[in-house]
Scaffold this active site. Sequence first.
Site, PDB file in Angstrom:
ATOM      1  N   CYS A   2     -50.235  27.555  21.993  1.00  9.41           N
ATOM      2  CA  CYS A   2     -51.530  27.064  22.486  1.00  9.41           C
ATOM      3  C   CYS A   2     -52.176  28.061  23.449  1.00  9.41           C
ATOM      4  CB  CYS A   2     -51.348  25.748  23.221  1.00  9.41           C
ATOM      5  SG  CYS A   2     -50.574  24.491  22.214  1.00  9.41           S
ATOM      6  N   ARG A  27     -52.480  34.342  19.481  1.00  7.76           N
ATOM      7  CA  ARG A  27     -51.280  33.601  19.871  1.00  7.76           C
ATOM      8  C   ARG A  27     -50.797  32.668  18.766  1.00  7.76           C
ATOM      9  NH1 ARG A  27     -51.130  33.289  25.801  1.00  7.76           N
ATOM     10  NH2 ARG A  27     -50.166  31.247  25.726  1.00  7.76           N
ATOM     11  N   TRP A  75     -51.336  24.784  18.830  1.00  4.62           N
ATOM     12  CA  TRP A  75     -50.258  25.107  17.892  1.00  4.62           C
ATOM     13  C   TRP A  75     -49.372  23.873  17.878  1.00  4.62           C
ATOM     14  CZ3 TRP A  75     -44.826  26.271  18.248  1.00  4.62           C
ATOM     15  CH2 TRP A  75     -44.316  27.007  17.172  1.00  4.62           C
ATOM     16  N   ASN A  99     -50.682  23.299  27.342  1.00  2.00           N
ATOM     17  CA  ASN A  99     -49.778  24.151  26.569  1.00  2.00           C
ATOM     18  C   ASN A  99     -48.361  23.807  27.025  1.00  2.00           C
ATOM     19  OD1 ASN A  99     -48.354  26.205  25.330  1.00  2.00           O
ATOM     20  ND2 ASN A  99     -49.114  27.826  26.673  1.00  2.00           N
ATOM     21  N   GLY A 100     -47.499  23.452  26.084  1.00  2.67           N
ATOM     22  CA  GLY A 100     -46.127  23.105  26.459  1.00  2.67           C
ATOM     23  C   GLY A 100     -45.697  21.826  25.765  1.00  2.67           C
ATOM     24  N   GLU A 477     -35.295  44.305  11.001  1.00  2.00           N
ATOM     25  CA  GLU A 477     -36.676  44.243  11.488  1.00  2.00           C
ATOM     26  C   GLU A 477     -37.661  44.421  10.316  1.00  2.00           C
ATOM     27  OE1 GLU A 477     -38.194  43.219  13.921  1.00  2.00           O
ATOM     28  OE2 GLU A 477     -40.119  44.227  13.938  1.00  2.00           O
ATOM     29  N   LYS A 481     -40.458  41.680   9.254  1.00  2.00           N
ATOM     30  CA  LYS A 481     -41.901  41.991   9.143  1.00  2.00           C
ATOM     31  C   LYS A 481     -42.436  41.504   7.798  1.00  2.00           C
ATOM     32  CE  LYS A 481     -42.984  42.687  12.344  1.00  2.00           C
ATOM     33  NZ  LYS A 481     -42.172  42.782  13.520  1.00  2.00           N
ATOM     34  N   GLU A 484     -42.632  37.693   7.775  1.00  2.00           N
ATOM     35  CA  GLU A 484     -43.639  37.150   8.692  1.00  2.00           C
ATOM     36  C   GLU A 484     -45.047  37.226   8.119  1.00  2.00           C
ATOM     37  OE1 GLU A 484     -42.633  37.931  13.321  1.00  2.00           O
ATOM     38  OE2 GLU A 484     -42.811  39.728  12.128  1.00  2.00           O
ATOM     39  N   HIS A 500     -19.834  41.735  -0.546  1.00  2.00           N
ATOM     40  CA  HIS A 500     -19.304  40.426  -0.151  1.00  2.00           C
ATOM     41  C   HIS A 500     -20.271  39.285  -0.434  1.00  2.00           C
ATOM     42  CE1 HIS A 500     -15.871  42.435   1.481  1.00  2.00           C
ATOM     43  NE2 HIS A 500     -16.644  43.181   2.267  1.00  2.00           N
ATOM     44  N   LYS A 599     -47.643  34.187  18.703  1.00  2.00           N
ATOM     45  CA  LYS A 599     -47.333  35.482  19.309  1.00  2.00           C
ATOM     46  C   LYS A 599     -46.269  35.334  20.395  1.00  2.00           C
ATOM     47  CE  LYS A 599     -47.810  39.821  20.199  1.00  2.00           C
ATOM     48  NZ  LYS A 599     -47.060  40.645  19.238  1.00  2.00           N
TER      49      LYS A 599
END
Length: 604
Positions: A2, A27, A75, A99-100, A477, A481, A484, A500, A599
């Site tokens: 948020c 964000r 969000w 926010n929270g 990473e 990417k 995402e 394996h 974000k």
Amino acid sequence: MCGIVGAVAQRDVADILLTGLQRLEYRGYDSAGLAVQASQGQVQRLRRLGKVEALAEALAQTPIQGGTGIAHTRWATHGQPSEANAHPHQSGPIMVVHNGIIENHSELRQQLQQQGFEFQSQTDTEVIAHLIASFRQQGHALLQAVMATRKQLTGAYGMVVMDEQSPEQLVVARSGSPLVIGAGIGEHFIASDQLALLPVTQRFAFLEEGDVALIERRSYQVFDSQDQVVERPLVESTVEHDAGDKGQFRHYMLKEIYEQPQAIANTLEGRLENGQLNLEALGDLSQVEQVQIIACGTSYHAAMTARYWIESLAGVPCNVEIASEFRYRRSVVRPSSLLVTISQSGETADTLAALRLAKDIGYQQTLAICNVPGSSLVRESDMALMTRAGAEIGVASTKAFTTQLVALMLLTVALGRGRQLSTEQEKDIAAALAHLPALIEKSLAMNSDIEALAQRFAEKHHALFLGRGSQYPIAMEGALKLKEISYIHAEAYAAGELKHGPLALIDAEMPIVVVAPNNELVEKLKSNIEEVRARGGELFIFADEAAGLNTEGNVMVLPVVHCDNRIAPIVYTIPLQLLSYHVAVIKGTDVDQPRNLAKSVTVE
Ligand code: G6P
């Protein structure tokens, strides 16, 4: 996560609020809303599901005038994304953005319903609005009503409250979710971060945990968790340039990928001069017997890479853990341990909670590697090593990651001094780091080849990434990417682990990306590549030409600039960033704001 913006001014603030929301879009969010109050006038509220653009269109059709206002990008945590769940939430004259997460919202909801309050949304936030309204009904002034309300809340919040009956005032409270006050001339603003307010001010005061503030046009007053007046002085913004501008680039992510040579040079400034590393700021690490690193997401991959460096170069035992795991398990604190947290934002809830827990269980020395000066993580750690990447807007982290790696290499040298790292080795590392911005420039020149290659991924549903040693976290990473921003399922494996399990996945439909610098593991890696080739997998290998890879069959080798193996993880990150970027562009996804992601994750 948020985003919050608020303003108390003499001019109309709706456009300032909207611009602020646009600058917080990075964000991540799913709905947006604002409420504005004309002096002595009624509050008008406007909310829309989807992008801030939809809110802007609605505002263009129904302009709202007034000098006091609050705005929010949501969000979703409690309650699906919808207009009814979008903020601001209202209880009579009270409007709240938050926010929270309010953890005790269910019991508060029940109590408030018994008192006769009717709920319009499924959110946890709405209880805040009704609680404040109930205290107002009992005769508390707005500030006192917010102070009383927070005593009933369990959980995390950054909130801004507006009251139709107290025009030209906002009351804000912070517990867990950051808020900054911005000061203009005869006007004040509030936001989740400085970026939102840079078009209107460069002067900021940072609220601390437990603070409540009364914001008016000409003044602001801050109270601590005991309701005592405290000073939170204004400081000039340290954000050097206005990062909210994409410039010539189509996306922030691409801009930030291209900013890496400069970001790395900035991170090295003053720490690498005339071939010498100046690491005094890190203090005396000679007593450190063990390093524990904690981080989330991309920052966790930086930590994983550092483990290889810290153990092999400095000879210090190093353990790495995801913050959300560390914070909920009983771990053993070894004597003389250094606790390192890594975070772009410095506000990730899990990382912050892990730091606090670590201090409680006995870690005596804490270091934050962070990109945001003044962030909670920096303030709560004993030492900080800033990454100086500049503001990162794209949700998918790029320049923050490579600058974290640079900072971690500096930490490795600081730890290695007086231990197994020789002066010769330190000189070589310093030389390699000095050369790094130029090597990154050269890697960026692979852009058009990678853009062409990306076509071959666009129709795929899965991909594998392989690496060995310090390149294994780089493969992780690279896979993250791709997941995402292109929504292609991607997994990374340490190449030796293929046999394996993952070998079973390999067929002509499975693209396999390999990072293959010419290091001591390359011969082992070649065998792993052969295992894939023998099963018809489609190989894309980023390799040092000197590694002498077999290019026969379904294999594409993309040459990467030759570099010192110690810094190769940083160099090999670049082509993987470019690959995921171009695949996402071809797929037409929202590159800078991928679905469902934020974000900075300031809730648990
Ligand atoms: C979110 C972001 C990631 C980031 C992670 C940790 O998930 O989308 O890009 O790596 O948080 O964030 P931090 O600010 O602590 O590095």
